[in-house]
Scaffold this motif. Sequence first.
Motif, PDB file in Angstrom:
ATOM      1  N   VAL A 157       0.863  -1.181   0.000  1.00  0.00           N
ATOM      2  CA  VAL A 157       0.000   0.000   0.000  1.00  0.00           C
ATOM      3  C   VAL A 157       0.897   1.228   0.000  1.00  0.00           C
ATOM      4  N   VAL A 158       0.628   2.161  -0.892  1.00  0.00           N
ATOM      5  CA  VAL A 158       1.380   3.415  -0.967  1.00  0.00           C
ATOM      6  C   VAL A 158       0.600   4.515  -0.271  1.00  0.00           C
ATOM      7  N   CYS A 159       1.292   5.279   0.553  1.00  0.00           N
ATOM      8  CA  CYS A 159       0.694   6.487   1.122  1.00  0.00           C
ATOM      9  C   CYS A 159       1.268   7.702   0.400  1.00  0.00           C
ATOM     10  N   ARG A 320      -5.323  21.544   6.581  1.00  0.00           N
ATOM     11  CA  ARG A 320      -5.243  20.412   7.499  1.00  0.00           C
ATOM     12  C   ARG A 320      -5.557  19.119   6.755  1.00  0.00           C
ATOM     13  N   GLN A 321      -4.672  18.136   6.895  1.00  0.00           N
ATOM     14  CA  GLN A 321      -4.917  16.813   6.322  1.00  0.00           C
ATOM     15  C   GLN A 321      -5.002  15.794   7.462  1.00  0.00           C
ATOM     16  N   PRO A 322      -5.767  14.720   7.275  1.00  0.00           N
ATOM     17  CA  PRO A 322      -5.972  13.739   8.358  1.00  0.00           C
ATOM     18  C   PRO A 322      -4.854  12.703   8.396  1.00  0.00           C
ATOM     19  N   SER A 323      -3.700  13.071   8.942  1.00  0.00           N
ATOM     20  CA  SER A 323      -2.523  12.203   8.884  1.00  0.00           C
ATOM     21  C   SER A 323      -2.731  10.896   9.653  1.00  0.00           C
ATOM     22  N   LEU A 324      -3.355  10.968  10.823  1.00  0.00           N
ATOM     23  CA  LEU A 324      -3.595   9.740  11.588  1.00  0.00           C
ATOM     24  C   LEU A 324      -4.534   8.811  10.818  1.00  0.00           C
ATOM     25  N   ASP A 325      -5.576   9.376  10.236  1.00  0.00           N
ATOM     26  CA  ASP A 325      -6.515   8.558   9.452  1.00  0.00           C
ATOM     27  C   ASP A 325      -5.827   7.937   8.239  1.00  0.00           C
ATOM     28  N   LYS A 326      -4.863   8.651   7.672  1.00  0.00           N
ATOM     29  CA  LYS A 326      -4.087   8.095   6.555  1.00  0.00           C
ATOM     30  C   LYS A 326      -3.382   6.813   6.972  1.00  0.00           C
ATOM     31  N   GLY A 327      -2.722   6.879   8.142  1.00  0.00           N
ATOM     32  CA  GLY A 327      -1.997   5.718   8.617  1.00  0.00           C
ATOM     33  C   GLY A 327      -2.906   4.539   8.893  1.00  0.00           C
ATOM     34  N   ARG A 328      -4.024   4.824   9.561  1.00  0.00           N
ATOM     35  CA  ARG A 328      -4.956   3.735   9.869  1.00  0.00           C
ATOM     36  C   ARG A 328      -5.517   3.134   8.580  1.00  0.00           C
ATOM     37  N   ALA A 329      -5.902   3.986   7.638  1.00  0.00           N
ATOM     38  CA  ALA A 329      -6.471   3.488   6.380  1.00  0.00           C
ATOM     39  C   ALA A 329      -5.457   2.660   5.600  1.00  0.00           C
ATOM     40  N   ALA A 330      -4.186   3.097   5.596  1.00  0.00           N
ATOM     41  CA  ALA A 330      -3.151   2.343   4.890  1.00  0.00           C
ATOM     42  C   ALA A 330      -2.988   0.955   5.507  1.00  0.00           C
ATOM     43  N   GLY A 331      -2.975   0.903   6.842  1.00  0.00           N
ATOM     44  CA  GLY A 331      -2.851  -0.383   7.508  1.00  0.00           C
ATOM     45  C   GLY A 331      -4.037  -1.289   7.245  1.00  0.00           C
ATOM     46  N   GLU A 332      -5.225  -0.723   7.275  1.00  0.00           N
ATOM     47  CA  GLU A 332      -6.424  -1.532   7.045  1.00  0.00           C
ATOM     48  C   GLU A 332      -6.482  -2.059   5.618  1.00  0.00           C
ATOM     49  N   LEU A 333      -6.089  -1.234   4.648  1.00  0.00           N
ATOM     50  CA  LEU A 333      -6.054  -1.704   3.264  1.00  0.00           C
ATOM     51  C   LEU A 333      -5.068  -2.857   3.094  1.00  0.00           C
ATOM     52  N   LEU A 334      -3.943  -2.763   3.782  1.00  0.00           N
ATOM     53  CA  LEU A 334      -2.926  -3.797   3.642  1.00  0.00           C
ATOM     54  C   LEU A 334      -3.358  -5.096   4.316  1.00  0.00           C
TER      55      LEU A 334
END
Length: 367
Positions: A157-159, A320-334
């Motif tokens: 997964v790419v962020c 403002r960007q949702p950096s924490l949500d980015k990390g969680r979403a990347a992990g969940e996709l993977l």
Amino acid sequence: MAEALEGRRATRRTATLASLAAELGVSRTTVSNAYNRPDQLSPALRRRVLDTARRLGYPGPDPVARSLRTRKAGAVGLLLTEALSYAFRDPVAIQFLEGLALACEDNGSGLLLVPVSPEAEDVGAVARAGVDGFVVYSMPDDDEHFAAVLERPVPVVVCDQPTDVPDVDRVGIDDQAAMVALARHLGELGHRRVGVLCMRLSTDRNDGFASVERQDSARYEVQRRRLAGLRDGFAEFGVDWSTVPVVERFDHTEAAGASAVEQLLEKHPDATAVMCTSDILGLGALRAVRASGRDVPGQVTVTGFDGVPAAERAGLTTVRQPSLDKGRAAGELLLDRGDRQRSRTLLLPTELMVRATSGPPPGASGT
């Protein structure tokens, strides 16, 4: 005490699953089940196995051997082109890392950080990483480490970047649209003489002004898109982008932002707004502008990008960007692959945060 510790070390060197099973008078499968399938044993038997193992110094089944049997490492690899300390120093990386860690916790997986220098060519760290998949955090285009990741037979997964990768899931934001909104905000305030501070555009070090050609060919797509958003937004107000000075910094620190804005204002003292492609650069620029005796925003408007807590405390206008949500979403996709046959791209929303550091330029109508 020293003798006791030495005795435990000696015991641990000799205790094995087989010797523990012999000591207990049970099968090796029973010992293994005590660790891996506790529901197969009575509570009393499992307690006896674990107590005896502790007494003999048996540490449990070898995790390396277990991973060879199951072909599962039980960990997610996070690849980032920075020093390891960057993940614990940069506020955006910290938020992203927290979100990814939360997704790993929910799945019962570990997290392995695989940092690589943007100036390094050795891809051995990628090849050696014992992981079940990779989250790639903001890599430049055509990066050799990313190419090494794609050669591994594991999900990826790419962020953020790179974006044009077939059959790979991606999580990010619309950086270009977010910057268009910020440029419109400043354009509507009346700013036309503007300057920009940006993060590194390529893996070669350039601490100075970046030409339009360098901007357009930037290997870091996020920076390329943020600059393009500013260009498109100001074009609506008749600003010729070729006249807008852009100062690049390789290092992402407040000190870099401070030195960059000094360089910009020394050559372009008439600039009424300085836009930064990150809050870290923006906070450094804000400090330096005020230290020079200029009023913010009375004489110079300063803006950032990211929405980190320090920017809010400083009253910095930013996106403002949702950096924490980015990390969680990347992990969940993977980790939640399911039966999907197609890759997915998830774009998260951003928000323009207008705060105290932006205002009309000197002499504008109504000021």
